[in-house]
Design a protein around this motif. Structure first.
Motif, short mmCIF file in Angstrom:
data_model
loop_
_atom_site.label_atom_id
_atom_site.label_comp_id
_atom_site.label_asym_id
_atom_site.label_seq_id
_atom_site.Cartn_x
_atom_site.Cartn_y
_atom_site.Cartn_z
N ALA A 166 72.18 67.66 113.90
CA ALA A 166 73.48 68.34 114.11
C ALA A 166 74.29 67.95 112.96
O ALA A 166 75.47 68.33 112.86
N LEU A 168 75.32 64.74 112.52
CA LEU A 168 76.07 63.65 112.94
C LEU A 168 75.50 62.30 112.46
O LEU A 168 74.04 62.19 112.57
N GLU A 187 85.39 66.73 120.88
CA GLU A 187 85.32 67.51 119.72
C GLU A 187 84.00 67.53 118.67
O GLU A 187 83.24 68.34 118.28
N GLU A 188 83.64 66.19 118.74
CA GLU A 188 82.43 66.13 117.88
C GLU A 188 81.16 66.38 118.49
O GLU A 188 80.18 67.00 118.03
N GLN A 190 80.45 68.76 120.33
CA GLN A 190 80.29 70.21 120.38
C GLN A 190 79.06 70.55 119.26
O GLN A 190 78.46 71.52 119.38
N LYS A 191 79.08 69.80 118.36
CA LYS A 191 78.05 69.88 117.46
C LYS A 191 76.77 70.01 117.59
O LYS A 191 75.74 70.32 116.96
#
Length: 431
Positions: A166, A168, A187-188, A190-191
């Motif tokens: 993703a 990250l 927020e993060e 969701q990736k």
């Protein structure tokens, strides 16, 4: 039972306090190796398998004690009901396990041997257990109903490969920075999501349990007052709602076959749980995933706290036991002996309540399942900083009601505010 000299116990306990990092050197006095007899031990899966695996090491120390282990499903349901019936009828095993979720219910039963009394004098050893675990097994009158066996320092288990896919960062420290708080977690996070295929979170109740534990809020306070009015409860439900709206929460019911299989299929990217969950990943849910998982501290709450406890177990002797000496030999060996604790940690990821074990090499090692990470660097910090839970006999009633309303939020049936009122009504009706 042969009497055990209190003076000798005190001397050995003092020696234990001054010695080693090794758990063997800090072990309490135990009956001699000539102790004999047969004892029955009740527990739950997979702890029955854990005990069976320990038998060669135990019998090397106590060759004349035969241990018959029986496991009953689910420590807080069928096992609990079976043990309660045995306690009420003054029957049952010599030794029984107690899961932390039902400890408040069971520790009030008079059928437990008081391990604070001669010849056990376990109160001399309580300073060597995690303080909150020692407090949980010690009643206000000083009676010690069981010995702490394991605790459940919690963390964020995450899939390194999914995070990398993703885009990250996937090193533990980077994940903690990425998920600095609950807003960034959503927020993060969701990736990593693929709609209807892959989710960030296994179950919404993880969020509620973790956020409450970080804040030191439990279903009831020390005076027995229900805590559903505490602001953190609604705050946690609102985080669940945001996560559900973002499609982060899997549709699988916790502990269902679909939920268990989702980890091995790569459908769930993280789970917030106690240290023991690693044992399930390695040996049941995702045994072929060596190197794919990592462990980080959970997202921080508004105070900056990332620590929480999620689980724990204890082991006690019943008054009806006909061989209390052999029973004491067994339980004291299981929770303090270095070889016992090493095997339980390295084979089943069970975190010792016996604190001298925390500095040993066998708990601080590069674990290949976690891509060489020493996960105790996370869990030791959590255990040192967590806020102890307040246990109550009615915890299971509130927990069941909250799991239902959390599911309603995830499914879009209720708002957080409606869900909280539903939980209050359900608990009021059952208490």
């Amino acid at each position: 039972m042969r009497p055990i000299k209190t003076a000798l116990l005190s001397a050995l306990a003092a020696l234990a306090l001054a010695s080693a990092p090794m758990a063997q050197e800090a072990a309490p006095y135990r009956p001699g190796p000539e102790t004999s007899g047969t004892i029955k031990v009740w527990t739950w899966p997979n702890n029955d398998r854990t005990f069976q695996a320990l038998m060669p090491a135990f019998n090397a120390a106590y060759p004349n004690i035969k241990v018959e282990v029986q496991g009953f499903p689910n420590g807080d349901s069928q096992y609990l009901n079976t043990l309660q019936r045995a306690l009420l009828s003054n029957s049952g095993p010599d030794v029984a396990m107690i899961e932390i979720g039902v400890l408040a219910l069971l520790r009030e039963r008079p059928q437990w041997v008081d391990l604070a009394q001669d010849p056990y004098n376990a109160d001399a050893l309580m300073s060597q257990f995690a303080p909150f675990a020692a407090a949980n097994v010690t009643r206000p009158d000083g009676k010690i109903v069981a010995l702490p066996k394991h605790t459940g320092p919690g963390g964020l288990f995450y899939r390194r490969d999914i995070f990398a896919e993703a885009g990250l960062a996937n090193a533990p420290g980077d994940v903690e920075a990425l998920f600095a708080d609950w807003n960034s977690f959503i927020e993060e996070g969701q990736k990593v999501v693929k709609p209807n295929e892959r989710w960030l979170i296994a179950n919404g109740m993880e969020i509620v349990s973790t956020m409450m534990a970080q804040r030191g809020v439990n279903w009831f306070d020390a005076e027995g007052k229900l805590q559903l009015e505490n602001p953190v409860v609604l705050e946690a439900l609102q985080v669940v709602d945001k996560a559900a709206d973002a499609g982060l929460i899997s549709p699988f019911a916790m502990w269902s076959p679909e939920w268990q299989g989702a980890f091995g299929r790569g459908q769930i990217a993280t789970i917030m749980s106690g240290n023991w969950f690693g044992g399930l990943l390695k040996r049941a849910f995702a045994p072929d995933d060596d190197g794919k998982w990592g462990v980080a501290a959970a997202p921080a709450d508004s105070t900056g706290n990332r620590s929480f406890n999620a689980g724990g177990d204890h082991i006690g002797i019943l008054e009806t036991s006909q061989n209390k000496e052999a029973a004491w030999a067994f339980i004291s060996w299981v929770v303090t002996d270095g070889e016992s604790l090493k095997q339980q940690y390295q084979n089943d990821d069970l975190y010792p309540a016996w604190t001298p074990a925390g500095t040993t090499e066998w708990i601080n090692f590069a674990d290949p399942y976690y891509d060489g990470q020493n996960v105790n660097e996370v869990f030791a910090q959590v255990q040192a900083n967590l806020i102890p839970a307040t246990l109550n006999t009615d915890d299971s009633v509130v927990s069941a009601a909250m799991q239902t309303v959390v599911n309603n939020i995830v499914q879009g049936v209720s708002t957080p505010e409606q869900a909280l009122e539903q939980a209050k009504a359900e608990v009021a009706a059952r208490l």
